[in-house]
Design a protein around this motif. Structure first.
Motif, PDB file in Angstrom:
ATOM      1  N   ARG A 101       0.454   3.892   1.472  1.00 34.37           N
ATOM      2  CA  ARG A 101       0.741   4.373   2.821  1.00 34.37           C
ATOM      3  C   ARG A 101       1.753   3.992   3.743  1.00 34.37           C
ATOM      4  O   ARG A 101       2.422   4.716   4.496  1.00 34.37           O
ATOM      5  N   GLU A 102       2.085   2.489   3.243  1.00 32.85           N
ATOM      6  CA  GLU A 102       3.254   2.027   3.977  1.00 32.85           C
ATOM      7  C   GLU A 102       4.594   2.669   3.414  1.00 32.85           C
ATOM      8  O   GLU A 102       5.635   2.466   4.425  1.00 32.85           O
ATOM      9  N   CYS A 157       5.701   9.999   6.065  1.00 30.57           N
ATOM     10  CA  CYS A 157       5.023  10.219   7.410  1.00 30.57           C
ATOM     11  C   CYS A 157       4.606   9.011   8.228  1.00 30.57           C
ATOM     12  O   CYS A 157       4.478   9.292   9.342  1.00 30.57           O
ATOM     13  N   HIS A 158       4.969   7.686   7.669  1.00 33.18           N
ATOM     14  CA  HIS A 158       4.799   6.535   8.097  1.00 33.18           C
ATOM     15  C   HIS A 158       5.590   6.777   9.531  1.00 33.18           C
ATOM     16  O   HIS A 158       6.772   6.730   9.397  1.00 33.18           O
ATOM     17  N   GLY A 159       4.949   6.461  10.613  1.00 35.91           N
ATOM     18  CA  GLY A 159       5.859   6.589  11.806  1.00 35.91           C
ATOM     19  C   GLY A 159       6.224   7.978  12.623  1.00 35.91           C
ATOM     20  O   GLY A 159       6.542   8.042  13.546  1.00 35.91           O
ATOM     21  N   GLU A 160       5.609   8.955  11.962  1.00 29.34           N
ATOM     22  CA  GLU A 160       5.564  10.212  12.329  1.00 29.34           C
ATOM     23  C   GLU A 160       4.455  10.664  13.183  1.00 29.34           C
ATOM     24  O   GLU A 160       3.435   9.766  13.183  1.00 29.34           O
ATOM     25  N   PRO A 204       1.186  11.622  14.013  1.00 33.25           N
ATOM     26  CA  PRO A 204      -0.067  12.253  13.062  1.00 33.25           C
ATOM     27  C   PRO A 204      -0.406  13.537  13.454  1.00 33.25           C
ATOM     28  O   PRO A 204      -0.721  14.336  12.440  1.00 33.25           O
ATOM     29  N   CYS A 232       8.947  12.722   0.528  1.00 33.69           N
ATOM     30  CA  CYS A 232       8.059  11.421   0.181  1.00 33.69           C
ATOM     31  C   CYS A 232       7.926  10.934  -0.985  1.00 33.69           C
ATOM     32  O   CYS A 232       7.569  11.740  -1.674  1.00 33.69           O
ATOM     33  N   CYS A 289      -0.782  10.176  -2.240  1.00 30.80           N
ATOM     34  CA  CYS A 289      -1.472  10.661  -1.061  1.00 30.80           C
ATOM     35  C   CYS A 289      -2.360  11.971  -1.397  1.00 30.80           C
ATOM     36  O   CYS A 289      -3.562  12.028  -1.121  1.00 30.80           O
ATOM     37  N   ALA A 348       5.079   5.841   2.620  1.00 33.10           N
ATOM     38  CA  ALA A 348       4.937   7.141   2.911  1.00 33.10           C
ATOM     39  C   ALA A 348       6.004   7.708   4.131  1.00 33.10           C
ATOM     40  O   ALA A 348       6.294   6.892   4.960  1.00 33.10           O
ATOM     41  N   ASN A 402       0.873  -1.136   0.152  1.00 32.34           N
ATOM     42  CA  ASN A 402      -0.059   0.024   0.046  1.00 32.34           C
ATOM     43  C   ASN A 402       0.867   1.194   0.011  1.00 32.34           C
ATOM     44  O   ASN A 402       1.973   1.170   0.821  1.00 32.34           O
TER      45      ASN A 402
END
Length: 82
Positions: free
Chosen positions: A4-5, A9-12, A14, A40, A46, A7, A2
């Motif tokens: 999103r995985e 921002c993953h782990g940032e 939210p 990104c 996104c 991205a 996906n």
């Protein structure tokens, strides 16, 4: 996998992507969120998702809610009439 995985921002936190208000603090937070989006690899996916789904809050793909509304209006004007 996906988008999103993948991205940036993953782990940032939210909350970074959901500034509150219009003041200087919100503007600085928006810029910090956009800095993440600039590095990104899936920012375009996104942003497209947020525009297509009418996301009305937060920073998505480096865009604010008002920028996405403008993009959506532009897309709707370009859409062929049925």
């Amino acid at each position: 996998m996906n988008w999103r995985e993948l991205a940036a921002c993953h782990g940032e936190d939210p909350e970074l992507f959901f500034p509150i208000g219009d003041g200087d603090a919100a503007a600085r937070q928006t810029e910090r969120a956009r800095a993440v989006c600039r590095r990104c690899p899936v920012a375009r996916a996104c942003r497209s998702w947020a525009v297509r789904n009418g996301e009305v809050e937060g920073i998505w793909g480096g865009t604010t809610a008002s920028e996405r509304r403008a993009l959506r209006r532009r897309l709707l004007r370009q859409a062929p009439e049925e």
